[in-house]
Design a protein around this motif. Structure first.
Motif, short mmCIF file in Angstrom:
data_model
loop_
_atom_site.label_atom_id
_atom_site.label_comp_id
_atom_site.label_asym_id
_atom_site.label_seq_id
_atom_site.Cartn_x
_atom_site.Cartn_y
_atom_site.Cartn_z
N THR A 133 -18.15 -6.38 2.33
CA THR A 133 -17.08 -5.75 2.25
C THR A 133 -15.97 -6.40 2.37
OG1 THR A 133 -15.92 -3.53 2.95
CG2 THR A 133 -16.83 -5.00 4.60
N TYR A 134 -14.87 -6.03 2.00
CA TYR A 134 -13.55 -6.78 2.06
C TYR A 134 -12.47 -5.62 2.40
CZ TYR A 134 -12.60 -5.32 -2.62
OH TYR A 134 -12.37 -4.28 -3.82
N ILE A 135 -11.40 -6.16 2.82
CA ILE A 135 -10.18 -5.39 3.09
C ILE A 135 -8.98 -6.07 2.54
CG2 ILE A 135 -9.67 -6.48 5.22
CD1 ILE A 135 -8.92 -3.30 5.97
N PHE A 136 -8.04 -5.63 1.83
CA PHE A 136 -6.74 -6.28 1.54
C PHE A 136 -5.71 -6.13 2.55
CE2 PHE A 136 -4.13 -7.92 -1.54
CZ PHE A 136 -2.88 -7.21 -1.88
N SER A 137 -4.91 -6.92 2.40
CA SER A 137 -3.95 -7.18 3.70
C SER A 137 -3.23 -6.07 3.86
CB SER A 137 -3.27 -8.53 3.70
OG SER A 137 -2.29 -8.74 2.38
N ASN A 138 -2.68 -5.25 2.91
CA ASN A 138 -1.86 -4.17 3.13
C ASN A 138 -2.63 -2.87 3.67
OD1 ASN A 138 -3.16 -3.17 0.94
ND2 ASN A 138 -1.50 -2.88 -0.16
N MET A 139 -3.90 -2.93 4.18
CA MET A 139 -4.79 -1.93 4.57
C MET A 139 -4.76 -2.23 6.12
SD MET A 139 -7.49 -1.71 1.41
CE MET A 139 -8.33 -0.40 2.27
N ASP A 140 -5.21 -1.05 6.79
CA ASP A 140 -5.57 -1.01 8.26
C ASP A 140 -6.92 -0.95 8.44
OD1 ASP A 140 -2.49 0.75 8.86
OD2 ASP A 140 -2.88 -1.24 9.04
N MET A 141 -7.52 -0.20 7.62
CA MET A 141 -8.85 0.34 7.90
C MET A 141 -9.71 0.33 6.41
SD MET A 141 -10.77 3.41 10.08
CE MET A 141 -10.76 4.60 8.55
N LYS A 142 -10.95 0.14 6.25
CA LYS A 142 -11.85 0.29 5.23
C LYS A 142 -13.34 0.82 5.68
CE LYS A 142 -13.27 -1.31 0.91
NZ LYS A 142 -13.65 -2.67 0.02
N GLN A 143 -13.66 1.99 5.22
CA GLN A 143 -14.92 2.24 5.62
C GLN A 143 -15.79 2.40 4.40
OE1 GLN A 143 -14.85 5.45 8.35
NE2 GLN A 143 -16.98 5.53 8.44
N ASP A 144 -17.11 2.00 4.54
CA ASP A 144 -18.10 1.86 3.27
C ASP A 144 -19.46 2.20 4.06
OD1 ASP A 144 -18.71 -0.66 0.86
OD2 ASP A 144 -19.60 1.46 1.10
N GLN A 145 -19.81 3.14 3.90
CA GLN A 145 -21.27 4.02 4.66
C GLN A 145 -21.32 3.56 6.03
OE1 GLN A 145 -24.15 2.45 1.87
NE2 GLN A 145 -23.60 4.09 0.41
N ARG A 146 -22.02 2.96 6.44
CA ARG A 146 -22.10 2.21 7.96
C ARG A 146 -21.28 1.40 8.32
NH1 ARG A 146 -26.57 -0.30 9.69
NH2 ARG A 146 -27.49 -0.82 7.92
N LEU A 147 -20.41 0.82 7.53
CA LEU A 147 -19.61 -0.26 7.82
C LEU A 147 -18.26 0.14 7.84
CD1 LEU A 147 -21.09 -2.89 5.22
CD2 LEU A 147 -21.31 -2.86 7.81
N THR A 148 -17.36 -0.31 8.80
CA THR A 148 -15.71 -0.02 9.34
C THR A 148 -15.24 -1.26 9.49
OG1 THR A 148 -16.39 2.10 9.86
CG2 THR A 148 -14.16 1.29 10.45
N VAL A 149 -14.17 -1.73 8.46
CA VAL A 149 -13.34 -2.83 8.81
C VAL A 149 -11.97 -2.42 9.13
CG1 VAL A 149 -12.49 -4.87 7.78
CG2 VAL A 149 -14.68 -4.05 6.84
N LEU A 150 -11.60 -3.18 10.41
CA LEU A 150 -10.29 -2.94 10.80
C LEU A 150 -9.49 -4.24 10.74
CD1 LEU A 150 -11.19 -0.60 14.24
CD2 LEU A 150 -10.43 0.24 11.98
N LEU A 151 -8.28 -4.09 10.55
CA LEU A 151 -7.54 -5.04 10.37
C LEU A 151 -6.23 -5.00 11.00
CD1 LEU A 151 -6.50 -7.85 9.17
CD2 LEU A 151 -5.52 -6.64 7.19
N ASN A 152 -5.88 -5.62 11.96
CA ASN A 152 -4.60 -5.75 12.75
C ASN A 152 -3.93 -7.11 12.21
OD1 ASN A 152 -2.77 -6.37 14.63
ND2 ASN A 152 -3.88 -5.10 16.36
N LYS A 153 -2.87 -6.72 11.43
CA LYS A 153 -2.19 -7.97 10.86
C LYS A 153 -1.25 -8.63 11.82
CE LYS A 153 -0.53 -8.76 6.95
NZ LYS A 153 0.08 -8.85 5.64
N LYS A 154 -0.77 -7.63 12.81
CA LYS A 154 0.11 -8.37 13.90
C LYS A 154 -0.57 -9.36 14.70
CE LYS A 154 2.96 -6.73 17.81
NZ LYS A 154 1.88 -7.05 18.91
N ASP A 155 -1.68 -8.94 14.99
CA ASP A 155 -2.42 -9.82 15.90
C ASP A 155 -3.44 -10.93 15.12
OD1 ASP A 155 -3.07 -7.25 18.66
OD2 ASP A 155 -1.45 -8.61 18.23
#
Lengths: 113, 113
Positions: free
Chosen positions: B47-69
């Motif tokens: 999976t992947y996430i674009f930098s303007n997103m905070d979260m992306k869910q794909d079936q059993r996978l969840t990606v969280l992005l905290n740009k500040k940290d």
């Protein structure tokens, strides 16, 4: 759709010998990458081609490593002469274009004795 | 230069959730990826996430992005024994218009039955 093909899968050589790896990317993919993955580390980009031109070879040890993609399709990566620290898995990847999803081959595991 | 760090090992029981963490240094990275590598195989894009997103869910996978940290995580729900593998975080080199990927060193996920 056939994936990225690499050969050989395994290679054992002695230091100071030469070795070559071959990669056949996915049909239609203009961008081809060679990565070096040392045991316990993530892949490191060695060289990136766009068609038959080199886009980035900043991390390729040019005194011993060379790569070519003469017709913009298959590519070969050569090491001459090999050193002990070249023991690694050499991964080839391809994408439709720069920045596109990269599809990886199974890799060639090189052991230098 | 760009640096990507991951914890080396995670062990969970089958059915539990797994959380794999990654930190990076280049705040201008545009795309952030998670790859899976099984023994003797190449890397598979999960999976992947674009930098303007905070979260992306794909079936059993969840990606969280905290740009500040500059922190990225991959959560695998209902982890199965087939999820045992090495997981790599990778970011697009911020100043690169070639899509150059910088990989972390990989997190080995062990799933116990």
């Amino acid at each position: 759709e056939a994936g990225v093909a690499q050969s050989p899968r395994y290679k054992i050589i002695e230091k100071r010998q030469s070795v070559a790896f071959w990669c056949n990317p996915i049909s239609g993919h203009a961008t081809l990458y060679w990565y070096q993955q040392i045991l316990g580390q993530g892949p490191k980009l060695l060289i990136q081609f766009q068609n038959n031109g080199v886009v980035d070879d900043s991390q390729l040890p040019k005194d011993r490593f060379s790569a070519e993609r003469l017709k913009g399709v298959d590519s070969t990566l050569k090491i001459q002469p090999a050193k002990l620290e070249d023991s690694a898995v050499y991964l080839c990847a391809s994408s439709l274009g720069p920045g596109g999803e990269q599809f990886f081959g199974p890799g060639t595991r090189l052991t230098v004795l | 230069g760009e640096d990507v760090e991951q914890s080396l090992f995670l062990s969970v029981r089958e059915g539990d959730s797994s959380v794999i963490n990654c930190t990076y240094t280049d705040s201008s990275s545009t795309y952030l990826y998670w790859y899976k590598q099984e023994p003797g195989a190449g890397l598979q894009l999960l999976t992947y996430i674009f930098s303007n997103m905070d979260m992306k869910q794909d079936q059993r996978l969840t990606v969280l992005l905290n740009k500040k940290d500059k922190h990225l995580s991959l959560r695998i729900a209902d982890t199965q024994t087939g999820d045992s593998a090495i997981y790599f975080c990778a970011v697009v080199h911020g100043s690169s218009n070639t899509g150059k990927l910088i990989f972390g060193q990989g997190t080995t996920l062990q799933v116990k039955p």
